[in-house]
Design a protein around this motif. Structure first.
Motif, PDB file in Angstrom:
ATOM      1  N   GLY A 156      28.278  34.791  53.407  1.00 42.13           N
ATOM      2  CA  GLY A 156      28.480  34.283  54.760  1.00 42.13           C
ATOM      3  C   GLY A 156      29.935  33.987  55.096  1.00 42.13           C
ATOM      4  N   SER A 157      30.852  34.503  54.284  1.00 44.45           N
ATOM      5  CA  SER A 157      32.279  34.218  54.515  1.00 44.45           C
ATOM      6  C   SER A 157      32.915  35.247  55.450  1.00 44.45           C
ATOM      7  N   ASP A 158      34.077  34.905  55.981  1.00 45.97           N
ATOM      8  CA  ASP A 158      34.858  35.870  56.735  1.00 45.97           C
ATOM      9  C   ASP A 158      35.158  37.065  55.824  1.00 45.97           C
ATOM     10  N   GLU A 159      34.963  38.275  56.338  1.00 46.60           N
ATOM     11  CA  GLU A 159      35.055  39.488  55.512  1.00 46.60           C
ATOM     12  C   GLU A 159      36.432  39.701  54.880  1.00 46.60           C
ATOM     13  N   ARG A 160      37.500  39.344  55.597  1.00 43.73           N
ATOM     14  CA  ARG A 160      38.854  39.589  55.062  1.00 43.73           C
ATOM     15  C   ARG A 160      39.183  38.618  53.930  1.00 43.73           C
ATOM     16  N   TYR A 161      38.858  37.356  54.129  1.00 41.61           N
ATOM     17  CA  TYR A 161      39.081  36.377  53.054  1.00 41.61           C
ATOM     18  C   TYR A 161      38.233  36.740  51.835  1.00 41.61           C
ATOM     19  N   LYS A 162      36.992  37.141  52.119  1.00 39.18           N
ATOM     20  CA  LYS A 162      36.080  37.521  51.042  1.00 39.18           C
ATOM     21  C   LYS A 162      36.669  38.692  50.245  1.00 39.18           C
ATOM     22  N   ALA A 163      37.174  39.687  50.966  1.00 44.17           N
ATOM     23  CA  ALA A 163      37.736  40.872  50.304  1.00 44.17           C
ATOM     24  C   ALA A 163      38.966  40.512  49.469  1.00 44.17           C
ATOM     25  N   LEU A 164      39.794  39.604  49.997  1.00 43.01           N
ATOM     26  CA  LEU A 164      40.991  39.201  49.236  1.00 43.01           C
ATOM     27  C   LEU A 164      40.600  38.548  47.913  1.00 43.01           C
ATOM     28  N   TRP A 165      39.638  37.655  47.963  1.00 44.58           N
ATOM     29  CA  TRP A 165      39.231  36.981  46.734  1.00 44.58           C
ATOM     30  C   TRP A 165      38.544  37.946  45.764  1.00 44.58           C
ATOM     31  N   GLN A 166      37.778  38.897  46.325  1.00 43.45           N
ATOM     32  CA  GLN A 166      37.122  39.888  45.444  1.00 43.45           C
ATOM     33  C   GLN A 166      38.165  40.787  44.778  1.00 43.45           C
ATOM     34  N   TRP A 167      39.145  41.216  45.563  1.00 44.31           N
ATOM     35  CA  TRP A 167      40.225  42.064  45.038  1.00 44.31           C
ATOM     36  C   TRP A 167      40.970  41.341  43.915  1.00 44.31           C
ATOM     37  N   HIS A 168      41.330  40.084  44.170  1.00 42.30           N
ATOM     38  CA  HIS A 168      42.069  39.326  43.167  1.00 42.30           C
ATOM     39  C   HIS A 168      41.214  39.145  41.911  1.00 42.30           C
ATOM     40  N   ALA A 169      39.947  38.788  42.107  1.00 39.36           N
ATOM     41  CA  ALA A 169      39.055  38.553  40.959  1.00 39.36           C
ATOM     42  C   ALA A 169      38.846  39.834  40.152  1.00 39.36           C
ATOM     43  N   LEU A 170      38.734  40.926  40.868  1.00 37.50           N
ATOM     44  CA  LEU A 170      38.532  42.217  40.210  1.00 37.50           C
ATOM     45  C   LEU A 170      39.738  42.587  39.317  1.00 37.50           C
ATOM     46  N   GLU A 171      40.922  42.394  39.878  1.00 39.43           N
ATOM     47  CA  GLU A 171      42.116  42.755  39.097  1.00 39.43           C
ATOM     48  C   GLU A 171      42.392  41.754  37.976  1.00 39.43           C
ATOM     49  N   GLU A 172      41.995  40.489  38.188  1.00 40.52           N
ATOM     50  CA  GLU A 172      42.126  39.518  37.091  1.00 40.52           C
ATOM     51  C   GLU A 172      41.230  39.917  35.927  1.00 40.52           C
ATOM     52  N   THR A 173      40.057  40.466  36.257  1.00 41.17           N
ATOM     53  CA  THR A 173      39.160  40.961  35.210  1.00 41.17           C
ATOM     54  C   THR A 173      39.813  42.151  34.508  1.00 41.17           C
ATOM     55  N   GLU A 174      40.345  43.034  35.325  1.00 45.72           N
ATOM     56  CA  GLU A 174      40.918  44.277  34.789  1.00 45.72           C
ATOM     57  C   GLU A 174      42.068  44.014  33.818  1.00 45.72           C
ATOM     58  N   HIS A 175      42.887  43.005  34.101  1.00 41.70           N
ATOM     59  CA  HIS A 175      44.049  42.771  33.213  1.00 41.70           C
ATOM     60  C   HIS A 175      43.866  41.546  32.309  1.00 41.70           C
ATOM     61  N   LYS A 176      42.618  41.103  32.141  1.00 47.86           N
ATOM     62  CA  LYS A 176      42.403  39.845  31.412  1.00 47.86           C
ATOM     63  C   LYS A 176      42.863  39.877  29.953  1.00 47.86           C
ATOM     64  N   GLY A 177      42.984  41.077  29.383  1.00 47.04           N
ATOM     65  CA  GLY A 177      43.377  41.146  27.975  1.00 47.04           C
ATOM     66  C   GLY A 177      44.865  41.383  27.744  1.00 47.04           C
ATOM     67  N   VAL A 178      45.627  41.626  28.807  1.00 48.61           N
ATOM     68  CA  VAL A 178      47.011  42.085  28.603  1.00 48.61           C
ATOM     69  C   VAL A 178      47.902  41.011  27.970  1.00 48.61           C
ATOM     70  N   ALA A 179      47.960  39.827  28.581  1.00 52.42           N
ATOM     71  CA  ALA A 179      48.809  38.762  28.018  1.00 52.42           C
ATOM     72  C   ALA A 179      48.330  38.409  26.610  1.00 52.42           C
ATOM     73  N   PHE A 180      47.004  38.436  26.436  1.00 47.97           N
ATOM     74  CA  PHE A 180      46.437  38.108  25.130  1.00 47.97           C
ATOM     75  C   PHE A 180      46.856  39.132  24.075  1.00 47.97           C
ATOM     76  N   ASP A 181      46.854  40.407  24.448  1.00 55.19           N
ATOM     77  CA  ASP A 181      47.283  41.454  23.510  1.00 55.19           C
ATOM     78  C   ASP A 181      48.762  41.287  23.154  1.00 55.19           C
ATOM     79  N   VAL A 182      49.568  40.929  24.145  1.00 57.86           N
ATOM     80  CA  VAL A 182      50.997  40.698  23.875  1.00 57.86           C
ATOM     81  C   VAL A 182      51.138  39.515  22.917  1.00 57.86           C
ATOM     82  N   PHE A 183      50.346  38.481  23.145  1.00 62.76           N
ATOM     83  CA  PHE A 183      50.378  37.295  22.280  1.00 62.76           C
ATOM     84  C   PHE A 183      50.008  37.680  20.840  1.00 62.76           C
TER      85      PHE A 183
END
Ligand SMILES: [Fe+2]
Ligand SMILES: [Fe+2]
Length: 286
Positions: A156-183
């Protein structure tokens, strides 16, 4: 071992992809865009404060090690990580500007975050800085997971805000291992590395949530809804109810303490299947 077609096999990780999207948010809705009401909107808005300065810190802490990485694929993943976080910052700066324009005490709040991060950069050695990034990247990844897997969070959210949060969440998932691998490549996997990453996770969480909670209350108060008990209960239900967004990630939060933990042990790459649909949706907005 299966993987995406980019062939990045380290710990079954995924090679992040930069998606240069612009959301052109309707600024007049900034304080009440979420379908769960103003109080939950303000919770997500509070998280947004941390992104521009926080993601700059993440980028720098990974960059501190970049030249020493011998693994070319990890170097490429780091470049993609930096690209993604840079774009997230850009979009959240616009988001936060809308908050400031609506009269929220954004500058005051954001400045405190900047001062804290500046102090850490000056006082902490680079392995501690990277451990902070790993800790907050894990927190971000599990928050992203709950946002993508629980429809009621953005229903029930505004579509643009919803899309921004989905985009951010999606990419956070996608790169979730990168800093950890560097560590793991740079600091290691031994007792020192384990103690550093887990103790940092505890401290980072204490600091983070002890800032988030008063900021959240501050924003709701500024919207003159601090005494709206129904609003608070509704927000509480979204976060801590039966299918609560925060309640659901308690096991993943504790998983960080498991020796041998890696972010991709929880292989939730299926959420990335939505990426193309989302990109098309956002491009149609513009
Ligand atoms: Fe991000
Ligand atoms: Fe991130």
């Amino acid at each position: 071992m299966t993987n995406n077609n980019k062939g990045y096999f380290m710990n079954m990780a995924i090679m992040p992809v930069r998606r240069n999207l612009s959301f052109k948010l309707p600024k007049e809705k900034i304080n009440d865009w979420n379908g769960n009401g103003l109080h939950f909107t303000q919770f997500l808005n509070t998280l947004s404060i941390f992104f521009p300065a926080g993601e700059r810190f993440f980028i720098e802490s990974v960059r501190n090690y970049r030249k020493e990485l011998k693994d070319e694929e990890l170097q490429e993943a780091v470049r993609a990580f930096i690209g993604q976080e840079g774009l997230h910052s850009r979009e959240h700066i616009e988001y936060n500007e809308a908050m400031a324009a609506s009269g929220m005490p954004l500058e005051r709040y954001e400045n405190r975050v900047k001062v804290l991060l500046k102090f850490i950069k000056k006082a902490a050695p680079r392995d501690q800085q990277l451990a902070i990034t790993c800790a907050l990247e894990h927190l971000t990844a599990i928050l992203a997971k709950t946002l993508l897997e629980h429809d009621h969070v953005l229903k029930g959210s505004d579509e643009r805000y919803k899309a921004l949060w989905q985009w951010h969440a999606l990419e956070e998932t996608e790169h979730k291992g990168v800093a950890f691998d560097v560590f793991e490549k740079s600091v290691g996997k031994g007792p020192y590395a384990y103690t550093l990453r887990t103790s940092t996770f505890v401290i980072a969480n204490i600091v983070f949530w002890s800032v988030v909670i008063p900021y959240h209350i501050g924003f709701v108060r500024k919207n003159k809804r601090a005494t709206d008990i129904k609003g608070w209960l509704k927000c509480n239900k979204v976060l801590w109810g039966k299918k609560g967004a925060l309640r659901a990630i308690i096991p993943e939060w504790f998983d960080y303490f498991r020796p041998g933990f890696h972010p991709w042990d929880d292989d939730n790459r299926h959420v990335l299947d939505y990426a193309d649909v989302l990109v098309n949706k956002v491009e149609a907005f513009n």
